[in-house]
Design a protein around this motif. Structure first.
Motif, PDB file in Angstrom:
ATOM      1  N   GLY A  91      16.756  50.577 -48.563  1.00 27.39           N
ATOM      2  CA  GLY A  91      16.495  51.653 -48.937  1.00 27.39           C
ATOM      3  C   GLY A  91      16.399  52.903 -47.602  1.00 27.39           C
ATOM      4  O   GLY A  91      15.584  53.562 -47.781  1.00 27.39           O
ATOM      5  N   VAL A  92      16.192  52.632 -46.738  1.00 28.97           N
ATOM      6  CA  VAL A  92      16.316  52.687 -45.001  1.00 28.97           C
ATOM      7  C   VAL A  92      17.622  54.165 -44.507  1.00 28.97           C
ATOM      8  O   VAL A  92      18.268  52.471 -44.976  1.00 28.97           O
ATOM      9  N   GLY A  93      18.430  54.695 -44.102  1.00 26.65           N
ATOM     10  CA  GLY A  93      19.220  54.984 -43.703  1.00 26.65           C
ATOM     11  C   GLY A  93      17.675  55.726 -41.633  1.00 26.65           C
ATOM     12  O   GLY A  93      17.376  56.020 -41.902  1.00 26.65           O
ATOM     13  N   VAL A  94      18.560  55.074 -41.098  1.00 29.63           N
ATOM     14  CA  VAL A  94      18.450  55.612 -39.599  1.00 29.63           C
ATOM     15  C   VAL A  94      19.474  57.020 -39.070  1.00 29.63           C
ATOM     16  O   VAL A  94      21.081  56.117 -39.378  1.00 29.63           O
ATOM     17  N   LEU A  95      19.563  57.791 -38.382  1.00 30.74           N
ATOM     18  CA  LEU A  95      20.152  58.585 -38.009  1.00 30.74           C
ATOM     19  C   LEU A  95      19.914  59.164 -36.296  1.00 30.74           C
ATOM     20  O   LEU A  95      18.862  59.547 -36.604  1.00 30.74           O
ATOM     21  N   SER A 121      27.497  66.826 -35.052  1.00 31.76           N
ATOM     22  CA  SER A 121      26.603  66.299 -35.787  1.00 31.76           C
ATOM     23  C   SER A 121      26.051  66.193 -37.295  1.00 31.76           C
ATOM     24  O   SER A 121      25.326  65.562 -37.860  1.00 31.76           O
ATOM     25  N   ARG A 122      26.157  68.100 -37.115  1.00 29.20           N
ATOM     26  CA  ARG A 122      25.634  68.614 -38.965  1.00 29.20           C
ATOM     27  C   ARG A 122      26.307  68.071 -39.839  1.00 29.20           C
ATOM     28  O   ARG A 122      25.726  67.449 -40.330  1.00 29.20           O
ATOM     29  N   GLN A 123      27.166  67.838 -39.564  1.00 24.75           N
ATOM     30  CA  GLN A 123      27.832  66.829 -40.948  1.00 24.75           C
ATOM     31  C   GLN A 123      27.262  65.891 -41.019  1.00 24.75           C
ATOM     32  O   GLN A 123      27.274  65.325 -42.684  1.00 24.75           O
ATOM     33  N   LEU A 124      26.711  65.085 -40.212  1.00 23.71           N
ATOM     34  CA  LEU A 124      27.054  63.841 -40.033  1.00 23.71           C
ATOM     35  C   LEU A 124      25.582  63.974 -41.184  1.00 23.71           C
ATOM     36  O   LEU A 124      25.399  62.741 -41.810  1.00 23.71           O
ATOM     37  N   ILE A 125      24.593  65.033 -40.778  1.00 19.63           N
ATOM     38  CA  ILE A 125      23.170  64.256 -40.779  1.00 19.63           C
ATOM     39  C   ILE A 125      23.335  65.266 -42.789  1.00 19.63           C
ATOM     40  O   ILE A 125      22.475  64.528 -43.493  1.00 19.63           O
ATOM     41  N   GLU A 141      25.275  63.886 -45.122  1.00 21.24           N
ATOM     42  CA  GLU A 141      26.246  63.339 -45.426  1.00 21.24           C
ATOM     43  C   GLU A 141      24.836  62.601 -45.616  1.00 21.24           C
ATOM     44  O   GLU A 141      24.652  61.603 -46.094  1.00 21.24           O
ATOM     45  N   SER A 142      24.985  62.064 -44.401  1.00 20.34           N
ATOM     46  CA  SER A 142      23.126  60.608 -44.144  1.00 20.34           C
ATOM     47  C   SER A 142      22.154  61.616 -45.254  1.00 20.34           C
ATOM     48  O   SER A 142      21.458  60.106 -45.854  1.00 20.34           O
ATOM     49  N   VAL A 143      21.952  62.611 -45.702  1.00 18.01           N
ATOM     50  CA  VAL A 143      20.531  63.088 -46.474  1.00 18.01           C
ATOM     51  C   VAL A 143      21.244  63.223 -47.655  1.00 18.01           C
ATOM     52  O   VAL A 143      20.277  62.864 -48.954  1.00 18.01           O
ATOM     53  N   ARG A 144      21.999  62.937 -48.310  1.00 14.57           N
ATOM     54  CA  ARG A 144      22.540  63.221 -49.511  1.00 14.57           C
ATOM     55  C   ARG A 144      22.417  61.834 -50.056  1.00 14.57           C
ATOM     56  O   ARG A 144      22.294  61.377 -49.785  1.00 14.57           O
ATOM     57  N   GLY A 145      21.150  62.691 -51.879  1.00 13.90           N
ATOM     58  CA  GLY A 145      21.029  61.660 -52.616  1.00 13.90           C
ATOM     59  C   GLY A 145      19.070  61.361 -51.863  1.00 13.90           C
ATOM     60  O   GLY A 145      18.647  60.175 -52.197  1.00 13.90           O
ATOM     61  N   SER A 205      14.437  72.238 -35.297  1.00 14.05           N
ATOM     62  CA  SER A 205      14.944  70.946 -35.215  1.00 14.05           C
ATOM     63  C   SER A 205      16.270  69.981 -36.498  1.00 14.05           C
ATOM     64  O   SER A 205      17.058  71.190 -36.973  1.00 14.05           O
ATOM     65  N   ASP A 206      16.821  69.233 -35.865  1.00 12.79           N
ATOM     66  CA  ASP A 206      17.793  68.890 -37.435  1.00 12.79           C
ATOM     67  C   ASP A 206      17.216  68.743 -39.075  1.00 12.79           C
ATOM     68  O   ASP A 206      17.597  69.030 -39.466  1.00 12.79           O
ATOM     69  N   GLY A 207      15.399  68.870 -38.874  1.00 12.43           N
ATOM     70  CA  GLY A 207      15.138  68.914 -39.923  1.00 12.43           C
ATOM     71  C   GLY A 207      15.298  70.530 -40.607  1.00 12.43           C
ATOM     72  O   GLY A 207      14.938  70.203 -42.022  1.00 12.43           O
ATOM     73  N   ASN A 208      15.743  71.305 -40.605  1.00  8.95           N
ATOM     74  CA  ASN A 208      16.360  72.694 -40.659  1.00  8.95           C
ATOM     75  C   ASN A 208      17.203  71.694 -41.684  1.00  8.95           C
ATOM     76  O   ASN A 208      17.211  72.413 -42.757  1.00  8.95           O
ATOM     77  N   TYR A 209      18.292  71.347 -41.139  1.00 13.09           N
ATOM     78  CA  TYR A 209      19.377  70.936 -42.176  1.00 13.09           C
ATOM     79  C   TYR A 209      19.084  70.377 -43.293  1.00 13.09           C
ATOM     80  O   TYR A 209      18.989  70.285 -44.712  1.00 13.09           O
TER      81      TYR A 209
END
Length: 377
Positions: free
Chosen positions: A114-118, A130-134, A136-140, A316-320
């Motif tokens: 249940g863990v993802g790391v980017l 990397s925005r699209q990757l972020i 995509e990775s956070v979806r769900g 930061s990427d937390g904004n995304y």
């Protein structure tokens, strides 16, 4: 943890040097492989190297970056050191210590399901590749935990961030001999001076309409870089004004965008061209409220000093992840101060407590259901 941090700091990773970022990715990937028991997915986009680990179906995403603002060779003038509980070196705070804490926290868990790391390689320059990757990775996911450093040297978390926009206002004039016939020219430098004043005035205008109770304060609109002309004896035909914008809300970001694009020239015959636009959306306070409350409870259970949350102007990427609708808590990385400056340092005594807090947050969120994403945490 300090040995791992020394290895990461000594491997320089200036954002603009893609070869250095690739070498750094190898070192970070090897550290993660050793501590997590699994290698990363290596993703190269437009020459920039990113790393991703996926365990089962992620419900919590941990986000960090391995690039730094420090030019190559900085390790010579700012060598790795640990003295009296203070670690120093290029990128030690922002954010290599956060990566070390993250991997050690994950290694302490009974399960990584249940863990993802980017870990991306271009956060310091806006995460363009990397925005699209972020997203995509956070979806769900039910939670995003961002390993950026704390908001101050006392360990405050970052519970809200302003959004950012960047513009370049290009002034088109007409060249002429400055001594023989200046009247035949259209002076782009003079027009740019008018525009600088107009742009600076937009910040005051936004301050007058922004909500005064916003924890993030008013929008700021700041002219930064200015250039004009091609020769000392020529009426300038071209000038450029760079503009930095920070906004507390999406509404403010849209309003500033309209105002910038609505600028009009003062000099007859001059023409304005507006380049750039929105970058990172704001991370508004509601995005972090539930996770911050959970982190505060966990901190009390661990016997640590009460947590504080601070709204900050930097992005930061937390904004995304917040803009994608995922509850997000930022500033969970190292405790220290001086990011991007000669004084950058990490308090080593805070590394283990922060890793323990992170481990508890992961365990409480890694199996969260889809429902009630913002409120259930």
């Amino acid at each position: 943890m300090l040995a791992d941090l020394a290895e990461l700091v000594r491997c320089e990773s200036f954002s603009a040097d893609h070869a250095a970022v690739a070498r750094s990715a190898e070192v970070v990937g090897a550290l993660g492989t050793r501590l997590l028991g699994a290698g990363p997915e290596t993703i190269v986009i437009d020459g920039v190297t990113h790393l991703r680990w996926t365990f089962g179906t992620p419900r919590v995403l941990l986000i960090g970056h391995h690039d730094t603002v420090w030019p190559m060779g900085s390790i010579e003038s700012h060598p790795w050191s640990v003295t009296d509980g203070i670690a120093r070196g290029p990128g030690v705070l922002d954010m290599k210590a956060g990566l070390v804490q993250m991997f050690h926290a994950l290694a302490s868990l009974p399960s990584l399901d249940g863990v993802g790391v980017l870990v991306n390689g271009d956060e310091e320059v806006g995460s363009a590749t990397s925005r699209q990757l972020i997203e995509e990775s956070v979806r769900g996911c039910a939670a995003a935990l961002v390993l950026e450093p704390s908001a101050d040297d006392e360990g405050a978390l970052k519970t809200a961030r302003k959004g950012t926009s960047r513009y370049e206002v290009v002034v088109h004039g007409r060249a002429a001999h400055a001594g023989l016939e200046p009247q035949k020219g259209i002076n782009a430098a003079v027009e740019a001076a008018h525009q600088v004043l107009s742009i600076a005035g937009l910040g005051a205008e936004m301050g007058a309409v922004d909500s005064t109770d916003s924890v993030l304060g008013s929008a700021t609109v700041t002219p930064t870089l200015l250039s004009a002309g091609s020769a000392g004896n020529t009426v300038p035909a071209l000038a450029r004004v760079s503009v930095d914008v920070r906004v507390p809300t999406l509404v403010a970001q849209d309003r500033v965008d309209a105002l910038i694009r609505g600028l009009t020239p003062r000099a007859p015959g001059a023409r304005l061209e507006v380049l750039g636009g929105r970058r990172r959306p704001p991370m508004e306070p509601g995005s972090s409220a539930g996770l911050f409350a959970l982190a505060s409870r966990l901190t009390a259970e661990l016997g640590e000093e009460p947590l504080r949350g601070i709204a900050v102007g930097g992005a930061s990427d937390g904004n995304y992840t917040a803009a994608a609708g995922c509850p997000t808590l930022d500033g969970l990385g190292a405790v220290g101060s001086g990011a991007h400056a000669d004084t950058e340092y990490v308090k080593t005594a805070r590394m283990v407590p922060r890793a323990r807090l992170l481990a508890q947050l992961i365990m409480r969120t890694q199996h969260r259901p889809d429902r009630d994403r913002r409120d259930s945490v």
